[in-house]
Design an enzyme around this catalytic site. Structure first.
Site, PDB file in Angstrom:
ATOM      1  N   ASP A  98      19.209  51.325  21.899  1.00 17.05           N
ATOM      2  CA  ASP A  98      19.526  50.510  22.664  1.00 17.05           C
ATOM      3  C   ASP A  98      20.722  50.618  23.493  1.00 17.05           C
ATOM      4  O   ASP A  98      21.485  51.367  23.134  1.00 17.05           O
ATOM      5  CB  ASP A  98      19.149  49.451  21.932  1.00 17.05           C
ATOM      6  CG  ASP A  98      18.726  47.644  22.407  1.00 17.05           C
ATOM      7  OD1 ASP A  98      19.789  47.671  23.804  1.00 17.05           O
ATOM      8  OD2 ASP A  98      18.199  47.218  22.449  1.00 17.05           O
TER       9      ASP A  98
ATOM     10  N   HIS B 237      14.937  42.470  20.751  1.00 14.71           N
ATOM     11  CA  HIS B 237      15.746  43.877  20.647  1.00 14.71           C
ATOM     12  C   HIS B 237      15.157  44.652  19.105  1.00 14.71           C
ATOM     13  O   HIS B 237      14.816  45.913  19.403  1.00 14.71           O
ATOM     14  CB  HIS B 237      17.049  44.678  20.596  1.00 14.71           C
ATOM     15  CG  HIS B 237      18.000  43.280  22.351  1.00 14.71           C
ATOM     16  ND1 HIS B 237      18.108  44.417  23.057  1.00 14.71           N
ATOM     17  CD2 HIS B 237      18.037  42.397  22.853  1.00 14.71           C
ATOM     18  CE1 HIS B 237      18.849  43.405  24.085  1.00 14.71           C
ATOM     19  NE2 HIS B 237      18.162  42.921  23.713  1.00 14.71           N
TER      20      HIS B 237
END
Length: 477
Positions: free
Chosen positions: A145, A29
């Protein structure tokens, strides 16, 4: 009417549109949002990247694309304060779910970033310093995210700010989870119930609760960015857009990959690349299970034996899973069977270092990839035309493996999700390698489809009207 590229050119004449990136604290991520940060910065926009101190450092250390790093200076890193949390060693993977539970303290602590991020939002929405000059921010664009939706919720109270969620996983996984929550059938037919991934058998209950928390803030997002491209997943992008309309959510979406993968990697020729230079074309299977996989010693032994018995050239990245703080921990050194490296000398190479995966996958000597099926790995492999031997462990990986083997048909399974609790034997490993790499009808068909899909993906990425520029033109409107 101006095209997205023309609109973008007009937008980048000024620095009054500022981007803030808020990643989730896990390697894949962190990496994806840093790649995107460099690309947006290369278009002329000021970019800020906000994470804890250890995760900012980790993201910069492991960002392997030197070309982007050299050509796009000016990203501002913000080290956000967070309460101390534990950094235990990876646990033995004997539990029902092989989720990296040792990282949970870090994931849980991420919820404490709401207040620091809110303060940063207020600061950046007022003004932005770029190249020693200060400009008034007309719009603050927050790309976060999906798993940080709770943390950025205060963007809704900033008049000149907009937020966009970024989904690091496959759209197929996203749609499959949508089906699960809505009670619709799983989108792959002819699977036994035990072979169907669910949140319950892919993650731990704590992470499922964290996921559900994020969904409560979906309505605050102005649109969604997906780490995929339409040639791979257009049916699921369309289905998600329809589902958003049905749920009265914002359905603006952009599939922005694989643009971040295309610039050439120039990392100081790594020893693994030097070894690959000496191998015949398409002769090597690359074996790597990412940064969050822990294998038992017994499983490592079976994998070593399977590679040896296959007689196939291989490059194996053998590393233990990351800890929360990779700079303040000793990694477990996984042992190989006695005499293994001597017996495979000249045929295979084992490295215990962080390896430049993009450089490896684009190398002409690599003909296959045995992978845990993290979506970054899948997308990189598909873009480079390298077929996969799928060995999912947890999280989104079982969904991605089904996309690779059952839908796109560009890979072969090492194991199915229904056998996830069993030891993967050397014979099963040997069989999957032979299916992928040998000159069989199955191997030829899989490799051909992978090469054809790679051409389509690259052609899509080279289109001047690509979706990343379309998104930037919209965000800077």
């Amino acid at each position: 009417m101006a095209t997205p590229m023309e609109s973008l050119a007009l937008a980048t004449d000024s620095d009054d549109v500022v981007f803030l990136m808020v990643p989730f604290p896990a390697q894949s991520h962190l990496n994806q949002l840093l790649r995107l940060s460099h690309l947006i910065r290369s278009r002329g926009f000021p970019v800020h990247y906000a994470a804890t101190a250890v995760h900012c450092r980790q993201a910069k250390l492991r960002h392997e694309n030197d070309t982007l790093l050299l050509n796009t200076s000016g990203i501002t890193f913000h080290e956000l304060p967070t309460p101390p949390f534990n950094s235990p060693p990876p646990s033995e993977p004997y539990s029902f779910v092989k989720f990296p539970q040792h990282l949970w303290p870090s994931f849980e602590a991420s919820l404490n970033l709401r207040q620091p991020v809110a303060a940063l939002l207020r600061e950046l929405s007022s003004s932005s310093s770029v190249d020693t000059t200060t400009t008034r921010t007309r719009r603050l664009v927050v790309i976060h995210d999906y798993m940080m939706s709770y943390v950025v919720q205060d963007v809704a109270s900033v008049p000149n700010a907009e937020s966009y969620s970024f989904d690091c996983g496959s759209t197929f996984c996203n749609f499959s989870l949508t089906c699960q929550f809505s009670g619709k059938p799983f989108p792959v037919a002819q699977l036994e119930p035990e072979a169907i991934p669910t949140l319950d058998n892919c993650t731990i209950p704590e992470f499922t609760k964290l996921f559900v928390i994020q969904t409560q803030f979906n309505h605050l997002s102005h649109g969604k960015l997906f780490n995929t491209c339409r040639p791979i997943e257009v049916p699921y992008l369309d289905l998600l857009a329809d589902a958003a309309v049905d749920n009265n959510n914002n359905n603006k979406q952009w599939a922005i990959a694989p643009t971040p993968l295309l610039p050439a990697v120039t990392a100081n020729h790594h020893p693994t690349l030097e070894w690959l230079d000496k191998q015949p074309p398409r002769s090597v299977i690359y074996v790597s299970f990412g940064s969050l996989t822990t294998m038992s010693q017994q499983q490592v032994n079976e994998l070593a034996l399977g590679l040896e018995e296959s007689k196939q050239r291989f490059l194996w990245v053998l590393r233990d899973a990351d800890r929360v703080d990779i700079f303040n921990a000793e990694s477990t050194i996984l042992q190989l069977p006695e005499g293994f490296e001597e017996r495979v000398k000249g045929l295979g190479k084992v490295t215990r270092d962080w390896a430049p995966q993009l450089g490896i996958l684009r190398h002409p000597s690599v003909g296959g990839f045995m992978s845990h099926c993290g979506w970054n790995s899948c997308l990189e492999s598909l873009t480079m035309g390298v077929p996969l031997a799928t060995w999912p462990m947890h999280s989104d990986q079982p969904y991605n493996a089904l996309l690779i083997t059952h839908i796109l048909k560009v890979g072969v399974p090492v194991i199915g999700w229904g056998e996830r609790d069993e030891l993967v034997t050397s014979s099963a490993i040997k069989k999957s390698i032979e299916s992928l790499m040998a000159s069989s009808d199955e191997g030829h068909a899989v490799r051909t489809r992978a090469e054809e899909l790679s051409k389509v993906i690259k052609q899509s990425a080279e289109d001047n009207d690509n979706e990343l520029d379309s998104f930037l033109a919209y965000a800077a409107r």
